[in-house]
Design an enzyme around this catalytic site. Structure first.
Site, short mmCIF file in Angstrom:
data_model
loop_
_atom_site.label_atom_id
_atom_site.label_comp_id
_atom_site.label_asym_id
_atom_site.label_seq_id
_atom_site.Cartn_x
_atom_site.Cartn_y
_atom_site.Cartn_z
N ASP A 162 33.23 37.90 38.23
CA ASP A 162 34.26 37.51 39.19
C ASP A 162 33.75 37.65 40.62
O ASP A 162 32.61 38.06 40.86
CB ASP A 162 35.51 38.38 38.93
CG ASP A 162 36.82 37.65 39.22
OD1 ASP A 162 36.80 36.63 39.93
OD2 ASP A 162 37.87 38.13 38.73
N ASP A 221 43.26 30.67 40.10
CA ASP A 221 43.80 31.09 38.82
C ASP A 221 44.92 30.18 38.31
O ASP A 221 45.73 29.67 39.07
CB ASP A 221 44.37 32.52 38.93
CG ASP A 221 43.26 33.55 39.02
OD1 ASP A 221 42.08 33.17 39.13
OD2 ASP A 221 43.59 34.75 38.98
#
Ligand code: GLA
Length: 419
Positions: A162, A221
């Site tokens: 990430d 997201d």
């Protein structure tokens, strides 16, 4: 100076040759160690904890999910990666080694990896290229080689990496350097691990991430709504349609071993069956990684049937590895076309709207041309037999007009085979 006896020298040499041979066999040499190639010839399939559970994960949940993947037939349908997302971490030890949260993962990660491997599953883990993860756990910046070695000891097969806490503006870490470093660290660990690049499409990863990883997120997201964007202050998450609408232009960049990743699936988390079906159908058409993001032990039979649908999975996993292109677009419905191996095609008819739509396609009068990859269907010259991909039933052929009623937000998918 340490003087090694002949036997010890030979052992050292054997180990050295063993590692070099292993790396060479994987298509890498230590000096240039980078992405281990060939780990994702088709889009990765599996499950990830984040979309449904967020930080609320522990080893019991992971084991129950693994058991449910096996019992439901989803493992055998191809969903083999069991990926822990954020929040498995505890503190580093005095030597800097990353450790799992001792309360949530008391048996340790090696035991969890063994549990998964014993069931024919693979073990995925999550870290971050910054100083901490998005949920504030220790990141891997400065610990890449040490962390990758640890993952290898645990038997990890897949790393999602990430992009939180990587610095701001000019101070921000260089994304290529960051993902290259983790890619090299994985290669140097000697264990093949898929690297999932997750910098949310911020730095056009489709142009460079394929050197280092096997898939890259193309957007921020996902969230479990059909057509919404939800703000969270400095960032926002998006539903199915807003994410889908960003994928068509990225299509030239995805393919075997380097996939565009429109994020993990919300199938099972959307309110209606039609929305869940459409989301799954479109991710299958995009050649997206199929990563389940729902409660697997509590899944309804309808959702299991969607996720395990053999016709849709075959379209997603087709060896040609092309994503679908948007072929016909109206405000209410769209037709997407995905070239498949052996001259076949998949066609999806997506009803974006909340009303039933009647769709007609007169094959003889339309052209299907994929200029990017050079595929073409000329229906006037070549007829195709059609199969309904959801049901597997024969659906006539392209010598006749196709007419279909699409229920609100539902998607029909056909597989076309040259006659
Ligand atoms: C980011 C990622 C998500 C998830 C969370 C975890 O938002 O994009 O997929 O991994 O972090 O904190």
């Amino acid at each position: 100076m340490t003087v090694l006896g002949a036997a010890a020298r030979n052992t050292v040499r054997t180990i050295a040759i063993g590692t070099a041979t292993l790396l060479a066999g994987l298509g890498i040499t230590p000096a240039t160690a980078q992405k281990i190639e060939g780990l994702a010839p088709t889009p990765p399939m599996g499950w990830n904890s984040w979309n449904h559970y967020g930080c609320n994960i522990d080893e019991n949940l992971i084991r129950e999910t693994a058991d449910a993947l096996v019992a439901s037939g989803l493992r055998d349908a191809g969903y083999v990666n069991v990926n822990l997302d954020d929040c498995w971490h505890g503190e580093r030890d005095a030597a800097g080694n990353i450790r799992p949260d001792p309360e949530r993962f008391p048996s340790g990660m090696k035991a969890l990896g063994d549990y998964l491997h014993a069931r024919g599953l693979k073990f995925g883990i999550y870290s971050d290229a910054g100083t901490n993860t998005c949920a504030g756990r220790p990141g891997s910046q400065g610990y890449e080689f040490q962390d990758a070695r640890r993952y290898a000891e645990w038997g990890v097969d897949y790393v999602k990496y990430d992009w939180c806490a990587t610095g701001e503006d000019e101070e921000q870490r260089n994304p290529r350097e960051a993902y290259r470093t983790m890619s090299r660290a994985i290669a140097a660990s000697g264990r093949p691990m898929v690297l999932s690049v997750c910098e949310w499409g911020d730095n056009e990863p489709w142009l460079w991430a394929g050197q280092y990883g096997h898939l890259w997120r193309t957007t921020g997201d996902i969230t479990n709504c059909w057509d919404c964007t939800v703000g969270h202050g400095s960032w926002s998450s998006s539903g199915i349609l807003p994410i889908l609408d960003q994928q068509d232009e990225l299509r030239p960049h995805g393919g075997p071993d380097g996939w565009n990743d429109p994020d993990m699936m919300e199938v099972g988390n959307l309110p209606t069956l039609a929305e869940n079906r459409s989301h799954f159908a479109m991710w299958a058409m995009l050649a997206a990684p199929l990563i389940i993001g729902t409660d697997v032990p509590g899944m309804t039979p309808e959702i299991t049937a969607v996720l395990a649908n053999p016709g849709l999975i075959a379209i997603n996993q087709d060896r040609l590895g092309r994503g679908a292109m948007k072929w016909i677009a109206t405000p209410q419905w769209e037709a997407w076309a995905k070239p498949l191996a052996d001259g076949e095609w998949a066609i999806a008819l997506l009803n974006r709207s909340g009303e039933t739509q009647r769709v007609e396609i007169d094959w003889a009068s339309v052209e299907l041309k994929d200029d990017t990859f050079g595929h073409r269907a000329e229906f006037a010259q070549q007829a195709y037999a059609m199969t309904d991909a959801w049901s597997g039933a024969a659906a006539g052929d392209t010598r006749r007009k196709l007419a279909r009623e699409l229920a609100p937000r539902d998607t029909a998918v056909f597989r076309l085979r040259p006659l």
